[in-house]
Design an enzyme around this catalytic site. Structure first.
Site, PDB file in Angstrom:
ATOM      1  N   SER A 136     -24.525 -28.474  48.796  1.00  0.00           N
ATOM      2  CA  SER A 136     -23.213 -29.100  48.949  1.00  0.00           C
ATOM      3  C   SER A 136     -22.147 -28.111  48.531  1.00  0.00           C
ATOM      4  O   SER A 136     -22.401 -27.225  47.706  1.00  0.00           O
ATOM      5  CB  SER A 136     -23.118 -30.338  48.052  1.00  0.00           C
ATOM      6  OG  SER A 136     -21.778 -30.781  47.962  1.00  0.00           O
ATOM      7  N   TYR A 148     -24.507 -33.463  39.849  1.00  0.00           N
ATOM      8  CA  TYR A 148     -24.653 -33.186  41.285  1.00  0.00           C
ATOM      9  C   TYR A 148     -24.400 -31.693  41.577  1.00  0.00           C
ATOM     10  O   TYR A 148     -25.134 -31.055  42.335  1.00  0.00           O
ATOM     11  CB  TYR A 148     -23.653 -34.071  42.040  1.00  0.00           C
ATOM     12  CG  TYR A 148     -23.752 -34.055  43.539  1.00  0.00           C
ATOM     13  CD1 TYR A 148     -24.781 -34.725  44.211  1.00  0.00           C
ATOM     14  CD2 TYR A 148     -22.784 -33.411  44.307  1.00  0.00           C
ATOM     15  CE1 TYR A 148     -24.837 -34.739  45.602  1.00  0.00           C
ATOM     16  CE2 TYR A 148     -22.833 -33.423  45.690  1.00  0.00           C
ATOM     17  CZ  TYR A 148     -23.871 -34.088  46.332  1.00  0.00           C
ATOM     18  OH  TYR A 148     -23.915 -34.094  47.709  1.00  0.00           O
ATOM     19  N   ALA A 150     -24.770 -29.193  39.517  1.00  0.00           N
ATOM     20  CA  ALA A 150     -25.896 -28.407  38.984  1.00  0.00           C
ATOM     21  C   ALA A 150     -27.104 -28.514  39.915  1.00  0.00           C
ATOM     22  O   ALA A 150     -27.777 -27.519  40.202  1.00  0.00           O
ATOM     23  CB  ALA A 150     -26.256 -28.889  37.583  1.00  0.00           C
ATOM     24  N   ILE A 181     -18.235 -35.076  54.412  1.00  0.00           N
ATOM     25  CA  ILE A 181     -18.742 -35.670  55.652  1.00  0.00           C
ATOM     26  C   ILE A 181     -18.613 -37.200  55.514  1.00  0.00           C
ATOM     27  O   ILE A 181     -18.983 -37.754  54.470  1.00  0.00           O
ATOM     28  CB  ILE A 181     -20.221 -35.283  55.890  1.00  0.00           C
ATOM     29  CG1 ILE A 181     -20.450 -33.764  55.743  1.00  0.00           C
ATOM     30  CG2 ILE A 181     -20.705 -35.790  57.245  1.00  0.00           C
ATOM     31  CD1 ILE A 181     -19.695 -32.876  56.706  1.00  0.00           C
TER      32      ILE A 181
HETATM   33  P1  NAD Z   1     -26.451 -41.132  52.376  1.00  0.00           P
HETATM   34  O1  NAD Z   1     -26.230 -41.749  51.050  1.00  0.00           O
HETATM   35  O2  NAD Z   1     -25.720 -41.678  53.549  1.00  0.00           O
HETATM   36  O3  NAD Z   1     -28.019 -41.098  52.726  1.00  0.00           O
HETATM   37  C1  NAD Z   1     -28.950 -40.653  51.796  1.00  0.00           C
HETATM   38  C2  NAD Z   1     -30.310 -41.221  52.152  1.00  0.00           C
HETATM   39  O4  NAD Z   1     -31.239 -40.756  51.159  1.00  0.00           O
HETATM   40  C3  NAD Z   1     -30.371 -42.757  52.136  1.00  0.00           C
HETATM   41  O5  NAD Z   1     -30.990 -43.233  53.298  1.00  0.00           O
HETATM   42  C4  NAD Z   1     -31.190 -43.066  50.888  1.00  0.00           C
HETATM   43  O6  NAD Z   1     -31.950 -44.278  50.985  1.00  0.00           O
HETATM   44  C5  NAD Z   1     -32.091 -41.843  50.811  1.00  0.00           C
HETATM   45  N1  NAD Z   1     -32.643 -41.638  49.458  1.00  0.00           N
HETATM   46  C6  NAD Z   1     -31.969 -41.667  48.279  1.00  0.00           C
HETATM   47  N2  NAD Z   1     -32.837 -41.510  47.256  1.00  0.00           N
HETATM   48  C7  NAD Z   1     -34.071 -41.370  47.801  1.00  0.00           C
HETATM   49  C8  NAD Z   1     -35.363 -41.188  47.256  1.00  0.00           C
HETATM   50  N3  NAD Z   1     -35.565 -41.113  45.927  1.00  0.00           N
HETATM   51  N4  NAD Z   1     -36.420 -41.094  48.105  1.00  0.00           N
HETATM   52  C9  NAD Z   1     -36.231 -41.174  49.448  1.00  0.00           C
HETATM   53  N5  NAD Z   1     -35.021 -41.362  50.013  1.00  0.00           N
HETATM   54  C10 NAD Z   1     -33.957 -41.457  49.197  1.00  0.00           C
HETATM   55  O7  NAD Z   1     -26.116 -39.567  52.179  1.00  0.00           O
HETATM   56  P2  NAD Z   1     -25.502 -38.474  53.188  1.00  0.00           P
HETATM   57  O8  NAD Z   1     -24.040 -38.439  52.966  1.00  0.00           O
HETATM   58  O9  NAD Z   1     -26.061 -38.624  54.539  1.00  0.00           O
HETATM   59  O10 NAD Z   1     -26.078 -37.141  52.493  1.00  0.00           O
HETATM   60  C11 NAD Z   1     -27.299 -36.545  52.889  1.00  0.00           C
HETATM   61  C12 NAD Z   1     -27.478 -35.271  52.082  1.00  0.00           C
HETATM   62  O11 NAD Z   1     -26.351 -34.409  52.275  1.00  0.00           O
HETATM   63  C13 NAD Z   1     -27.583 -35.487  50.573  1.00  0.00           C
HETATM   64  O12 NAD Z   1     -28.481 -34.566  50.008  1.00  0.00           O
HETATM   65  C14 NAD Z   1     -26.178 -35.206  50.102  1.00  0.00           C
HETATM   66  O13 NAD Z   1     -26.152 -34.844  48.747  1.00  0.00           O
HETATM   67  C15 NAD Z   1     -25.794 -34.073  51.024  1.00  0.00           C
HETATM   68  N6  NAD Z   1     -24.347 -33.901  51.170  1.00  0.00           N
HETATM   69  C16 NAD Z   1     -23.564 -34.904  51.661  1.00  0.00           C
HETATM   70  C17 NAD Z   1     -22.198 -34.697  51.771  1.00  0.00           C
HETATM   71  C18 NAD Z   1     -21.252 -35.749  52.296  1.00  0.00           C
HETATM   72  O14 NAD Z   1     -20.036 -35.510  52.243  1.00  0.00           O
HETATM   73  N7  NAD Z   1     -21.720 -36.876  52.794  1.00  0.00           N
HETATM   74  C19 NAD Z   1     -21.631 -33.475  51.375  1.00  0.00           C
HETATM   75  C20 NAD Z   1     -22.476 -32.482  50.888  1.00  0.00           C
HETATM   76  C21 NAD Z   1     -23.831 -32.701  50.793  1.00  0.00           C
END
Ligand code: NAD
Length: 246
Positions: A136, A148, A150, A181
């Site tokens: 991220s 987060y 870290a 996003i």
């Molecule tokens: P989201 O919250 O929409 O989806 C995350 C998914 O992970 C969910 O379906 C949830 O059920 C699943 N999940 C959570 N804990 C879990 C576990 N212990 N075992 C299995 N599944 C699990 O998140 P997103 O926004 O689509 O983000 C996806 C990835 O991208 C994440 O790693 C997030 O940190 C990273 N990210 C997102 C953004 C953003 O702006 N949305 C920015 C940077 C990085």
């Protein structure tokens, strides 16, 4: 545009039930992969898998080594692993309970160690693998996200090291680091700070050179590139997908 570049490949997407993971699962399947959607929310994962030709959904908590080992044994040979599952538990340092620290490190970082350890067995054997990890922009530092940030900085070190250790087996390991996003994750952050998703997105757009927030499909496209043979000589890298934001 990219045809069936994943034909004959099995791709596992963790956290694939929604957001960036679901967009990635759809794109990889569209381009020929047999996609396995792993998620804590098995019912939601099933809904995504039902849309995909040959899609499979498996309920799995990716922080639990026994569950991870069991599902990867069931899946068999894996060609592409997208370590995408993630959570936030935002708090300022002086208010953050240790369980919020541990939960975020476990889900965002330890899970990648566990899934990669399980998936590498077949990848090493077949001398082929593509691993893409979700970091991220917050890895560079973000107020209220000491856990987060870290974890996501840790993802970059994990990625660089896995690339060194797995490279001799024709396995590439890269990370993508999205900026803001529009997903359920950022909508929840908006709610936590007393904002609406629209207001919160508008503020993020102002800080972004492209003057808008990103869509899950725009991250999925970069993940698919790194998972494809077009990126066959790219390994150990973190690619920022952030509209030019710092
Ligand atoms: P989201 O919250 O929409 O989806 C995350 C998914 O992970 C969910 O379906 C949830 O059920 C699943 N999940 C959570 N804990 C879990 C576990 N212990 N075992 C299995 N599944 C699990 O998140 P997103 O926004 O689509 O983000 C996806 C990835 O991208 C994440 O790693 C997030 O940190 C990273 N990210 C997102 C953004 C953003 O702006 N949305 C920015 C940077 C990085």
């Amino acid at each position: 545009m990219n045809g069936m570049r994943f034909a004959g490949r099995t791709a596992v997407v963790t956290g694939g039930a929604q957001g960036i993971g679901a967009a990635t699962a759809r794109l990889l399947a569209e381009q020929g992969a047999r996609v396995v959607v792993l998620d804590l929310d098995a019912a939601k994962a099933q809904k995504v898998a039902d849309e995909l030709p040959g899609g499979l959904a498996l309920g799995c908590d990716v922080t639990d080594k026994d569950q991870v080992d069991t599902v990867f044994a069931e899946i068999g040979a894996v060609h592409v692993l997208v370590n995408n599952a993630g959570i936030t538990r935002d708090n300022l340092l002086f208010k953050m309970p240790v369980d919020e620290w541990n939960a975020v490190l476990g889900t965002n970082l330890t899970s990648m160690f566990l899934c990669t350890q399980a998936a590498q067995k077949s990848m090493v054997q077949q001398r082929y693998g593509r691993i893409v990890n979700l970091s991220s922009r917050s890895a560079l530092g973000a107020r209220g996200q000491v856990n987060y940030a870290a974890a996501k900085a840790g993802v970059q070190g994990l990625t660089a090291t896995l690339a060194i250790e797995l490279g001799p087996f024709n396995i590439t390991v890269n990370a993508v680091a999205p900026g803001y996003i529009a997903t359920a994750m950022t909508a929840a952050t908006a709610e936590r700070v007393g904002s609406t998703p629209e207001e919160h997105q508008a503020q993020a757009a102002e800080r972004t050179p492209l003057r808008r927030v990103g869509r899950p499909e725009e991250v999925a496209a970069v993940i698919a590139f790194l998972a494809s043979d077009e990126a066959s000589y790219v390994s150990g890298q973190t690619l920022y997908v952030n509209g030019g934001a710092r």
